[in-house]
Enzyme design. Sequence first.
Site, PDB file in Angstrom:
ATOM      1  N   CYS A   1      -0.573   4.103   2.459  1.00 52.97           N
ATOM      2  CA  CYS A   1      -0.692   4.016   3.996  1.00 52.97           C
ATOM      3  C   CYS A   1       0.648   4.245   4.050  1.00 52.97           C
ATOM      4  O   CYS A   1       1.401   5.003   5.120  1.00 52.97           O
ATOM      5  CB  CYS A   1      -0.570   2.996   4.295  1.00 52.97           C
ATOM      6  SG  CYS A   1      -1.921   1.830   3.375  1.00 52.97           S
ATOM      7  N   ASP A   2       2.083   3.834   3.093  1.00 49.11           N
ATOM      8  CA  ASP A   2       3.753   3.677   3.988  1.00 49.11           C
ATOM      9  C   ASP A   2       4.147   4.457   2.949  1.00 49.11           C
ATOM     10  O   ASP A   2       5.755   4.566   2.897  1.00 49.11           O
ATOM     11  CB  ASP A   2       4.287   2.315   4.011  1.00 49.11           C
ATOM     12  CG  ASP A   2       2.621   1.362   4.810  1.00 49.11           C
ATOM     13  OD1 ASP A   2       2.566   1.673   5.624  1.00 49.11           O
ATOM     14  OD2 ASP A   2       2.808  -0.185   4.023  1.00 49.11           O
TER      15      ASP A   2
ATOM     16  N   CYS B   1       0.794  -1.547   0.142  1.00 48.37           N
ATOM     17  CA  CYS B   1      -0.081   0.261  -0.102  1.00 48.37           C
ATOM     18  C   CYS B   1       0.796   1.463   0.229  1.00 48.37           C
ATOM     19  O   CYS B   1       1.410   1.576   1.084  1.00 48.37           O
ATOM     20  CB  CYS B   1      -0.729  -0.024   1.148  1.00 48.37           C
ATOM     21  SG  CYS B   1      -1.744   1.262   1.778  1.00 48.37           S
TER      22      CYS B   1
END
Length: 307
Positions: free
Chosen positions: A137-138, A134
């Site tokens: 997200c990261d 992701c």
Amino acid sequence: MKKEKVIIIGSGPAGLTAAIYTARAGLEPLVFSGSQLGGQISITSDVENYPGFPEGTTGPELVTFMQQQAERFGARIEYDEVTGVDFRNGSPFTLESYSGVYQADAVIIATGASHRMLDVPGEKELVGKGVSYCATCDGFFFRDKDVVVVGGGDSALEEAIFLTRFANSIRIIHRRDELRAGEHLKNKAMANEKISFIWDSVVTEINGEAKVEAVQLKNVKTGEMSSLTIDGVFVFIGHTPNSQMFKGQLELDEKGYLVTDRKMQTSVEGVFAAGEIQDSLFRQIASSVGQGTSAALSAERWLEDQK
Ligand code: NAP
């Protein structure tokens, strides 16, 4: 045991659309969110091809809008996962979640699909330590770092483009010499100077102790092995349907997708399915929304016919 008219399993675009329609039909649907409200799009950064947003939108914004719209008409969202179903005796169907046991006159399955893993040594051990599925997200953790993206489809390119906001360089590793992604993303990625491509190659191993340090690559044409020093590995190699729970009760195709008819009905009357759980072909937000609509209308008509 709690009794419901309609239970919707899953809260991605298909599930939330089915919720809007069944709620407007007065069926007071109960939606099980699953582990993540919104499903895959909740971790999708930019959405540029969903109609009605000329400047584009984001996955989380779209989820919020769909949720608010469903709730406005009386849909209830249960932040819980369905852990088991019993469709064998027909309607009412029995569903089990972490919080209890439910009965539903009709069920709409919209459990979607989950990302595939590379299944190479080092991958599992380094998840969260440089291996990610992701970018939204990261990506932030890879500011000025060098990363690789594995895959050649729309997801790989879209996420690689997103990563250019943070990373110093992004190398896309693809197992062929031709991308699967559509022209628009292809052109956008090719034009970005932070992105380069490693063709005809697969990752055979991910190395690192406390964090990712390198990947081992194999050129599938020449057989040549090489090592690449890297800070992060983002994997976007497709999805598998979340249909495990339905095995033995509903008809699945050879890839594990639920089989539905034109009315989005599964092999059991009164159980409908929509979105990526039954669609291995299109897998778009817009197509999932359409399928969610059809499943909801079919469920409504089917329930009416049972009276
Ligand atoms: P996908 O289209 O199935 O692409 C998966 C990619 O991973 C392919 O390039 C495939 O290679 C590669 N791959 C598969 N298994 C592999 C393995 N074990 N090792 C290395 N590479 C592997 O999946 P996706 O990109 O996630 O897209 C899913 C669907 O969502 C598609 O229909 C796509 O159009 C849609 N989508 C659309 C958008 C958009 O419109 N903006 C954005 C994201 C996703 P091969 O090409 O050789 O098979």
